[in-house]
Design an enzyme around this catalytic site. Structure first.
Site, PDB file in Angstrom:
ATOM      1  NE  ARG A 102      10.856   3.295  -2.393  1.00 17.39           N
ATOM      2  CZ  ARG A 102      11.997   3.478  -1.564  1.00 17.39           C
ATOM      3  NH1 ARG A 102      12.320   4.716  -2.351  1.00 17.39           N
ATOM      4  NH2 ARG A 102      12.677   2.604  -0.634  1.00 17.39           N
TER       5      ARG A 102
ATOM      6  CB  CYS B 270       3.139   4.762   8.303  1.00 18.66           C
ATOM      7  SG  CYS B 270       2.650   6.409   7.250  1.00 18.66           S
TER       8      CYS B 270
ATOM      9  N   GLY C 147      10.390  -4.632   1.845  1.00 16.09           N
ATOM     10  CA  GLY C 147      11.616  -3.311   2.109  1.00 16.09           C
ATOM     11  C   GLY C 147      12.722  -3.742   1.631  1.00 16.09           C
ATOM     12  N   GLY C 148      13.331  -3.168   0.471  1.00 15.83           N
ATOM     13  CA  GLY C 148      14.184  -3.091  -0.341  1.00 15.83           C
ATOM     14  C   GLY C 148      14.257  -4.605  -1.637  1.00 15.83           C
TER      15      GLY C 148
ATOM     16  N   PRO D  76       0.966  -1.066  -0.122  1.00  9.31           N
ATOM     17  CG  PRO D  76      -0.341  -1.262   2.031  1.00  9.31           C
ATOM     18  CD  PRO D  76       0.684  -1.902   1.187  1.00  9.31           C
TER      19      PRO D  76
ATOM     20  CG  HIS E 217       9.564  -1.865   5.983  1.00  9.60           C
ATOM     21  ND1 HIS E 217       9.123  -0.016   5.355  1.00  9.60           N
ATOM     22  CD2 HIS E 217      10.788  -1.546   5.344  1.00  9.60           C
ATOM     23  CE1 HIS E 217       9.819   0.047   4.402  1.00  9.60           C
ATOM     24  NE2 HIS E 217      10.882  -0.625   4.634  1.00  9.60           N
TER      25      HIS E 217
END
Length: 345
Positions: free
Chosen positions: A243, A108, A220-221, A25, A179
């Site tokens: 991303r 977040c 993450g990553g 998200p 994460h």
């Protein structure tokens, strides 16, 4: 409500299987138009909404935030909040809308989220998170899951993360996405929190060993399907990509079905563009603007000949008054013609 679907058609088992790979998200990015395109690239990957705050749904009655297309299934609703009863009411609305999963944001780190006492700051109060999970589970028939960090600020992840997982598991949460970075609530921006704290994927793997009955995904990553597959092969239940899935959606999602789920074929991004055209027509006929959709399509051909011409044609053409599908068709010709030119050399 748009997108409602009987729960029997999806099922918890299918959603857990879909969670082998998921798109994170992401605020301002994973809206319904983005998710529709992602679904055309992968029929199997679990998709998540942008975070929707419980107060917006319960107090603000902003129910349009729950709208989605039936084609997006399996799709999960991520909620932000910290009040158990308010989250329960928001979860109930999500369940009524037909979402396949309700997820609680505990990761977040933005100032706005902290001021509402939810997001990553909840890592400091696992008992409250457990209470929220329990209240939400009482009102929905789908999985209630959590997305968290490995810790915040000066916490020791080796201590706080196992305790956090133990408490939410006791409340009935069986699926969690971790994460693999600390979150610094003071001193780092949300963007810096995505890059500066070091990754600790090994800790997430150790948590799977410590909680073998939980479905644990790592986030993450991770920037490729090959990396995702390595985490799955090493024993994790799922991988969430953020991303990279947005900026290079074809690289991540086009091959996800055969590589991650052993089904289907690699999707052709050119065909995806053509399949988007009827969706674009419906959006425009309802009063929408073309750029609301095409802004999510800019990375479809990342790394391919013609990608720059594709991006430029969409960026310049989609914002014009009365822009329609012809802008997309013309932009696609830049990719096809450039690809053919390369092949002819």
């Amino acid at each position: 409500m748009a997108g409602a679907k009987p729960l029997a058609q999806t099922g918890k088992k299918n959603v857990a299987h879909a969670a082998r790979l998921s798109v994170a998200p992401m605020m301002d990015w994973t809206d319904r138009h983005c998710r529709y395109m992602h679904r055309l690239l992968s029929a199997q990957t679990l998709l998540y909404t942008e975070m929707v705050t419980a107060p917006a749904l319960v107090r603000g009655r902003a129910l349009h935030l729950l709208d989605y297309s039936p084609e997006e299934h399996p799709v999960a609703l991520q909620l932000g909040g910290s009040d158990p009863q308010e989250l329960a009411r928001a979860a109930a609305l999500g369940g009524q809308a037909g979402y396949d999963e309700i997820n609680l944001n505990c990761g977040c780190p933005s100032d706005r989220v902290q001021s509402g006492t939810f997001g990553a700051v909840l890592m400091k109060d696992p008992a409250r998170v457990a209470e929220c999970v329990s209240a939400m589970r009482e009102v929905v028939d789908v999985d209630v899951t959590v997305k968290c960090r490995i810790g915040v600020d000066d916490q020791n992840p080796e201590v706080v993360l196992p305790d956090f997982l133990h408490q939410i598991r006791s409340a009935g949460c069986q699926r969690v996405t971790i994460h693999a970075r600390m979150a610094w609530l003071q001193g780092l921006s949300p963007k810096e929190n995505r890059d500066i704290p070091p990754l600790d994927h090994d800790l997430v793997h150790r948590m799977k060993a410590a909680f073998p009955d939980m479905h644990i995904s790592v986030n993450g990553g991770i920037t490729s399907l090959e990396q995702a597959r390595s985490h799955l092969d090493a024993g994790l239940d799922g991988v969430m990509i953020g991303r990279a899935a947005y900026h290079q959606p074809s690289d991540i999602l086009a091959g996800a079905d055969p590589l991650i789920y052993q089904t289907g074929q690699v999707a052709d991004p050119e065909n995806v563009v053509l399949k988007m055209l009827p969706y674009v027509e419906r959006h425009l006929s309802g009063g929408g603007r073309l750029h609301q959709i095409t802004r999510h399509m800019l990375g479809l051909f990342a790394g391919r000949p013609g990608a720059r011409g594709w991006r430029r044609a969409l960026s310049e053409g989609a914002v014009r008054d009365h822009a329609g599908p012809e802008v997309i068709v013309e932009a696609l010709s830049r990719v096809v013609s450039d690809t053919q030119s390369v092949q002819a050399i």
